[in-house]
Write a protein that holds these residues in place. Structure first.
Motif, PDB file in Angstrom:
ATOM      1  N   ARG A  47       0.846  -1.193   0.000  1.00 13.40           N
ATOM      2  CA  ARG A  47       0.000   0.000   0.000  1.00 13.40           C
ATOM      3  C   ARG A  47       0.882   1.244   0.000  1.00 13.40           C
ATOM      4  N   PRO A  48       0.743   2.124  -0.989  1.00 13.86           N
ATOM      5  CA  PRO A  48       1.531   3.371  -0.968  1.00 13.86           C
ATOM      6  C   PRO A  48       1.143   4.197   0.254  1.00 13.86           C
ATOM      7  N   ALA A  49       2.130   4.537   1.065  1.00  9.21           N
ATOM      8  CA  ALA A  49       1.815   5.189   2.338  1.00  9.21           C
ATOM      9  C   ALA A  49       2.632   6.445   2.610  1.00  9.21           C
ATOM     10  N   VAL A  50       3.828   6.550   2.051  1.00  9.70           N
ATOM     11  CA  VAL A  50       4.706   7.660   2.402  1.00  9.70           C
ATOM     12  C   VAL A  50       5.327   8.263   1.149  1.00  9.70           C
ATOM     13  N   LEU A  51       5.186   9.561   1.000  1.00  8.80           N
ATOM     14  CA  LEU A  51       5.828  10.296  -0.083  1.00  8.80           C
ATOM     15  C   LEU A  51       6.944  11.137   0.529  1.00  8.80           C
ATOM     16  N   ILE A  52       8.186  10.825   0.174  1.00  6.43           N
ATOM     17  CA  ILE A  52       9.355  11.493   0.766  1.00  6.43           C
ATOM     18  C   ILE A  52       9.897  12.482  -0.252  1.00  6.43           C
ATOM     19  N   VAL A  53       9.885  13.771   0.099  1.00  2.00           N
ATOM     20  CA  VAL A  53      10.264  14.817  -0.859  1.00  2.00           C
ATOM     21  C   VAL A  53      11.197  15.823  -0.198  1.00  2.00           C
ATOM     22  N   PRO A  54      12.022  16.516  -1.013  1.00  2.00           N
ATOM     23  CA  PRO A  54      12.856  17.596  -0.474  1.00  2.00           C
ATOM     24  C   PRO A  54      12.002  18.817  -0.170  1.00  2.00           C
ATOM     25  N   SER A  55      12.557  19.722   0.605  1.00  2.00           N
ATOM     26  CA  SER A  55      11.846  20.953   0.940  1.00  2.00           C
ATOM     27  C   SER A  55      11.590  21.764  -0.325  1.00  2.00           C
ATOM     28  N   GLY A  56      10.351  22.215  -0.499  1.00  2.00           N
ATOM     29  CA  GLY A  56       9.979  22.999  -1.670  1.00  2.00           C
ATOM     30  C   GLY A  56       9.146  22.224  -2.658  1.00  2.00           C
ATOM     31  N   MET A  57       9.093  20.892  -2.524  1.00  2.00           N
ATOM     32  CA  MET A  57       8.345  20.071  -3.477  1.00  2.00           C
ATOM     33  C   MET A  57       6.982  19.653  -2.940  1.00  2.00           C
ATOM     34  N   ALA A  58       6.766  19.826  -1.645  1.00  2.00           N
ATOM     35  CA  ALA A  58       5.507  19.366  -1.050  1.00  2.00           C
ATOM     36  C   ALA A  58       4.319  20.213  -1.463  1.00  2.00           C
ATOM     37  N   PHE A  59       4.558  21.460  -1.900  1.00  2.00           N
ATOM     38  CA  PHE A  59       3.447  22.332  -2.263  1.00  2.00           C
ATOM     39  C   PHE A  59       2.601  21.717  -3.383  1.00  2.00           C
ATOM     40  N   ARG A  61      -8.504  10.130  -3.862  1.00  2.00           N
ATOM     41  CA  ARG A  61      -8.737   9.077  -2.878  1.00  2.00           C
ATOM     42  C   ARG A  61      -7.495   8.779  -2.027  1.00  2.00           C
ATOM     43  N   TYR A  62      -6.329   9.252  -2.487  1.00  2.00           N
ATOM     44  CA  TYR A  62      -5.095   8.981  -1.744  1.00  2.00           C
ATOM     45  C   TYR A  62      -4.764  10.070  -0.719  1.00  2.00           C
ATOM     46  N   ALA A  63      -5.624  11.095  -0.644  1.00  2.52           N
ATOM     47  CA  ALA A  63      -5.319  12.225   0.244  1.00  2.52           C
ATOM     48  C   ALA A  63      -5.109  11.779   1.689  1.00  2.52           C
ATOM     49  N   ASN A  64      -5.922  10.816   2.135  1.00  5.50           N
ATOM     50  CA  ASN A  64      -5.813  10.349   3.522  1.00  5.50           C
ATOM     51  C   ASN A  64      -4.997   9.067   3.656  1.00  5.50           C
ATOM     52  N   GLN A  65      -4.463   8.575   2.538  1.00  2.00           N
ATOM     53  CA  GLN A  65      -3.693   7.331   2.569  1.00  2.00           C
ATOM     54  C   GLN A  65      -2.189   7.562   2.493  1.00  2.00           C
ATOM     55  N   ILE A  66      -1.784   8.622   1.819  1.00  2.00           N
ATOM     56  CA  ILE A  66      -0.359   8.889   1.617  1.00  2.00           C
ATOM     57  C   ILE A  66       0.079  10.078   2.470  1.00  2.00           C
ATOM     58  N   GLN A  67       1.044   9.855   3.312  1.00  2.42           N
ATOM     59  CA  GLN A  67       1.608  10.907   4.161  1.00  2.42           C
ATOM     60  C   GLN A  67       2.784  11.560   3.439  1.00  2.42           C
ATOM     61  N   VAL A  68       2.782  12.879   3.399  1.00  2.00           N
ATOM     62  CA  VAL A  68       3.861  13.612   2.745  1.00  2.00           C
ATOM     63  C   VAL A  68       4.903  13.992   3.796  1.00  2.00           C
ATOM     64  N   ILE A  69       6.142  13.540   3.593  1.00  3.35           N
ATOM     65  CA  ILE A  69       7.250  13.853   4.505  1.00  3.35           C
ATOM     66  C   ILE A  69       8.242  14.731   3.755  1.00  3.35           C
ATOM     67  N   GLU A  70       8.400  15.938   4.220  1.00  2.00           N
ATOM     68  CA  GLU A  70       9.294  16.919   3.592  1.00  2.00           C
ATOM     69  C   GLU A  70      10.475  17.146   4.520  1.00  2.00           C
ATOM     70  N   ASP A  71      11.683  16.881   4.050  1.00  2.00           N
ATOM     71  CA  ASP A  71      12.861  17.012   4.908  1.00  2.00           C
ATOM     72  C   ASP A  71      13.963  17.780   4.175  1.00  2.00           C
ATOM     73  N   PRO A  72      14.425  18.898   4.743  1.00  2.00           N
ATOM     74  CA  PRO A  72      15.481  19.694   4.097  1.00  2.00           C
ATOM     75  C   PRO A  72      16.836  19.000   4.078  1.00  2.00           C
ATOM     76  N   THR A  73      16.970  17.877   4.802  1.00  2.00           N
ATOM     77  CA  THR A  73      18.227  17.122   4.730  1.00  2.00           C
ATOM     78  C   THR A  73      18.495  16.685   3.296  1.00  2.00           C
ATOM     79  N   ILE A  74      17.428  16.368   2.560  1.00  2.00           N
ATOM     80  CA  ILE A  74      17.577  15.979   1.151  1.00  2.00           C
ATOM     81  C   ILE A  74      18.164  17.127   0.349  1.00  2.00           C
ATOM     82  N   ASN A  75      17.678  18.345   0.592  1.00  2.00           N
ATOM     83  CA  ASN A  75      18.193  19.518  -0.125  1.00  2.00           C
ATOM     84  C   ASN A  75      19.688  19.678   0.099  1.00  2.00           C
ATOM     85  N   VAL A  76      20.115  19.547   1.346  1.00  2.00           N
ATOM     86  CA  VAL A  76      21.534  19.737   1.663  1.00  2.00           C
ATOM     87  C   VAL A  76      22.383  18.659   1.000  1.00  2.00           C
ATOM     88  N   LEU A  77      21.926  17.409   1.058  1.00  2.00           N
ATOM     89  CA  LEU A  77      22.695  16.312   0.463  1.00  2.00           C
ATOM     90  C   LEU A  77      22.782  16.428  -1.053  1.00  2.00           C
TER      91      LEU A  77
END
Length: 511
Positions: A381-393, A418-434
């Motif tokens: 089940r798709p559950a987590v969307l991991i994105v850099p800071s600035g992409m979550a918008f 339908r995925y609005a309540n199924q997929i959690q968006v995680i935005e972390d600036p650590t990705i930007n730095v790396l």
């Protein structure tokens, strides 16, 4: 009760009050006692009593010696009952009931013990070593919390008396501790002398000053650990290992074979399992050391025992966070010798894009069509969307709009709504730095539920995820030294648990 009895009772109360406080009658009490005595003398004279041979008043026909002995016995009984009641925290009402009722000392003692047994109450004697020890512990807890509050660390429920100690500097605290432990003239010592005195208490388990520092530091670093701004634990699984050996004996049992039709009179066919080896797991130790130096003590730098430990504890969590994202971004080779995200693993989108309806649908399909080691379909089940800071918008419109505009500018149902309540968006600036910061291409990932898949696991020694902190002595160091360390290991357990999109360039918002 007549007037004479009331006066005698009042005299006894005055004596009991002074005795309970281990003192003589004060001037006011002495004056009241003498006035009562004069009134009693007048009453006795009016009753026709005469003086005996020793100058005591006596009642005609009564042996003066026996009367005096009876009076002393009554006073002794009242005094003993008062002592018993004070010693075992008996209420004032019960104490007066025993005295007025003429209850013997032995019966009072028995009543107190019987009452304690009936309520399962421990026998606690005032002035005992336990009470003294409890008072010392209360002071240490209060002083430790006072240091934290003075440094600006919020305490929801500080120890009793902590607010009264917030004004104390490290020097004041050392003087108070030494004085409580019997040192005389501590207040006349210089800060340098005081520091040497408390340092000599380093290995003394009953010394207050080192214990107070330990209490403050322990609470500070736990607070820092809990408030660390990290996201890795939202998409990785927590594991535990019991030692530092390489754990390579984790195997998967093959899937149960499909049920086969058994014709009438036919035989059941035996199923044979196949095992596949899982990745190895291993712990490493990470840590730092900090010191409350002689200069910091003299300068009253309480940050070294409050905010600094909190920052180190947070640094441990941030280090794990960074290491997890380094695996995502750097894409190292994993347990099968192939890089984590690759065509061979079927978990890499060929062309990098931003977050669009088409790319999101492709990521979901790629994740859901993965197969396990035995070629069987996996239900992820798709559950987590991991994105850099600035992409979550982009995700907010993509997931939260019921309809979308088509090429013909008509409204159509949004298939991703339908995925609005199924997929959690995680935005972390650590990705930007790396990835080198804004202006560079930054990837993003879609992962399954961490409880359903074994994508990545963070193991801790015996499950302990809060750093250990210990005070130690370092030769040649002028000060109290603390080690802070934590054991963990990060392992990619199954590459099928996430899909990578190489991403697109994110421009700087400041240009």
């Amino acid at each position: 009760m007549n007037r004479k009895q009331k006066l005698i009772q009042r005299q006894q109360e005055l004596l009991n009050t002074a005795k309970a406080a281990a003192r003589e009658l004060n001037a006011e009490e002495q004056a009241e006692f003498e006035n009562i005595q004069r009134e009693l003398d007048a009453i006795v004279a009016g009753e026709g009593q005469t003086l005996g041979e020793e100058g005591e008043r006596s009642v005609p026909g009564v042996d003066p010696g026996k009367e005096k002995a009876a009076t002393e016995a009554e006073r002794q009984r009242c005094a003993e009952i008062t002592d018993l009641c004070r010693e075992f925290d008996v209420s004032k009402d019960d104490e007066q009931k025993y005295i007025r009722g003429g209850v013997s000392t032995a019966d009072v003692r028995k009543a107190i013990l019987d009452g304690m047994k009936a309520h399962n109450a421990p026998i606690s004697v005032r002035g005992s070593a336990e009470v003294i020890g409890d008072e010392q512990d209360k002071f240490r807890r209060a002083a430790g919390d006072a240091l934290l509050m003075r440094a600006g660390i919020y305490m929801e429920k500080p120890a009793e008396g902590a607010r009264d100690l917030m004004h104390m500097s490290l020097r004041d605290l050392a003087i108070d501790c030494l004085t409580r432990e019997g040192e005389t003239g501590a207040s006349r010592r210089s800060s340098d002398e005081l520091f040497n005195m408390v340092c000599r208490q380093f290995f003394n388990p009953t010394a207050a000053f080192p214990a107070i520092l330990d209490n403050a530091i322990n609470k500070a670093y736990v607070e820092g650990h809990n408030k660390a701004a990290v996201t890795f634990d939202q998409w990785t699984r927590k594991g535990t290992l019991k030692d530092f050996k390489t754990n390579d004996n984790n195997y998967l049992a093959g899937p149960a074979g499909e049920f086969l039709e058994v014709p009438e009179g036919g035989e059941l066919k035996h199923d044979v399992f196949e095992d596949k080896k899982r990745p190895t797991r291993k712990l490493k130790t990470y840590g730092r050391q900090f010191t409350l130096t002689r200069q910091a003590f003299i300068n009253d730098d309480i940050e070294l025992v409050t905010s600094l430990p909190a920052r180190y504890a947070a640094a441990a969590r941030k280090t794990i966070n960074k290491q997890c994202y380094q695996i995502l971004v750097n894409n190292p080779a994993v347990y099968d010798g192939t890089v984590l995200f690759s065509k061979n693993h079927g978990n890499l989108v060929t062309t990098g894009t931003g977050i669009t309806q088409a790319s999101m649908q492709a990521m979901i399909m790629a994740l859901q069509t993965q197969t396990n080691e035995f070629g069987e379909a996996i239900i992820i089940r798709p559950a987590v969307l991991i994105v850099p800071s600035g992409m979550a918008f982009d995700t907010y419109t993509l997931f939260n709009s019921p309809t979308i505009n088509t090429e013909g500018n008509t409204q159509a149902v949004n298939p991703l709504y339908r995925y609005a309540n199924q997929i959690q968006v995680i935005e972390d600036p650590t990705i930007n730095v790396l990835c080198g910061g804004f202006g560079n291409v930054m990837p993003w990932w879609l992962a399954g539920n961490k409880d359903d898949t074994d994508f990545m696991e963070v193991d801790y020694l015996n499950g302990k995820e809060i750093p250990t902190i210990r005070r130690m002595e370092t030769p040649g160091t002028l000060g109290f030294v603390w080690d802070i360390y934590l054991d963990w290991g990060i392992s990619v357990m199954d590459y099928r648990g996430a899909i990578k999109n190489p991403g697109t360039k994110i421009d700087s918002p400041l240009v």
